[in-house]
Motif scaffolding. Structure first.
Motif, PDB file in Angstrom:
ATOM      1  N   LEU A 100       0.822  -1.207   0.000  1.00 13.74           N
ATOM      2  CA  LEU A 100       0.000   0.000   0.000  1.00 13.74           C
ATOM      3  C   LEU A 100       0.857   1.258   0.000  1.00 13.74           C
ATOM      4  O   LEU A 100       0.528   2.252  -0.675  1.00 13.74           O
ATOM      5  CB  LEU A 100      -0.939   0.005   1.203  1.00 13.74           C
ATOM      6  N   GLU A 101       1.966   1.252   0.725  1.00 11.63           N
ATOM      7  CA  GLU A 101       2.869   2.415   0.745  1.00 11.63           C
ATOM      8  C   GLU A 101       3.500   2.618  -0.623  1.00 11.63           C
ATOM      9  O   GLU A 101       3.694   3.759  -1.060  1.00 11.63           O
ATOM     10  CB  GLU A 101       3.945   2.232   1.819  1.00 11.63           C
ATOM     11  N   GLU A 102       3.811   1.544  -1.331  1.00  9.48           N
ATOM     12  CA  GLU A 102       4.392   1.664  -2.676  1.00  9.48           C
ATOM     13  C   GLU A 102       3.383   2.282  -3.636  1.00  9.48           C
ATOM     14  O   GLU A 102       3.741   3.049  -4.518  1.00  9.48           O
ATOM     15  CB  GLU A 102       4.831   0.289  -3.194  1.00  9.48           C
ATOM     16  N   ARG A 103       2.118   1.922  -3.480  1.00  6.99           N
ATOM     17  CA  ARG A 103       1.080   2.474  -4.367  1.00  6.99           C
ATOM     18  C   ARG A 103       0.863   3.979  -4.160  1.00  6.99           C
ATOM     19  O   ARG A 103       0.524   4.689  -5.064  1.00  6.99           O
ATOM     20  CB  ARG A 103      -0.247   1.750  -4.144  1.00  6.99           C
ATOM     21  N   THR A 104       1.018   4.420  -2.915  1.00  4.74           N
ATOM     22  CA  THR A 104       0.744   5.836  -2.609  1.00  4.74           C
ATOM     23  C   THR A 104       1.930   6.745  -2.927  1.00  4.74           C
ATOM     24  O   THR A 104       1.766   7.948  -2.973  1.00  4.74           O
ATOM     25  CB  THR A 104       0.358   6.016  -1.124  1.00  4.74           C
ATOM     26  N   THR A 105       3.116   6.195  -3.105  1.00  7.29           N
ATOM     27  CA  THR A 105       4.272   7.043  -3.406  1.00  7.29           C
ATOM     28  C   THR A 105       4.610   7.045  -4.865  1.00  7.29           C
ATOM     29  O   THR A 105       4.177   6.370  -5.680  1.00  7.29           O
ATOM     30  CB  THR A 105       5.525   6.584  -2.612  1.00  7.29           C
TER      31      THR A 105
END
Length: 105
Positions: A100-105
């Motif tokens: 999820l963090e990879e998707r938001t950055t």
């Protein structure tokens, strides 16, 4: 004074030939015992229900020798299994957070 098996005689036995409950339990746990049975309910030659019952009574050591150790992997019965389950869930959540963090950055 020992018995032919090398064990001390039980102080609770009334004579040398009779076995008391503790001796019987010791033998059952040492050797193990299997009780099996089936219950079938029929109505007019139509089988409605079949229940298969299997019961194994043995000591933990004897059960492990027979390859029975399901309680070691059951989180409800083993604290190590519970910890492994929590670690697995934690690892899964950590991977999901990273995704999820990879998707938001």
């Amino acid at each position: 004074m020992t018995t032919p098996g090398g064990r001390l005689p039980s102080p609770y036995a009334s004579d040398g030939s009779s076995a008391n409950l503790a001796d019987i339990l010791e033998r059952v746990l040492d050797k193990g015992i299997v009780i099996a049975g089936d219950i079938k309910i029929n109505l007019l030659d139509i089988e409605l229900l079949t229940i298969k019952l299997r019961l194994v009574v043995a000591s933990v050591d004897r059960a492990k020798e027979m390859g029975i150790d399901w309680w070691e992997s059951d989180p409800a019965l083993s604290s190590r299994a519970h910890q492994r389950e929590l670690a697995r869930k934690n690892e899964k959540l950590q991977r999901r957070i990273a995704e999820l963090e990879e998707r938001t950055t």
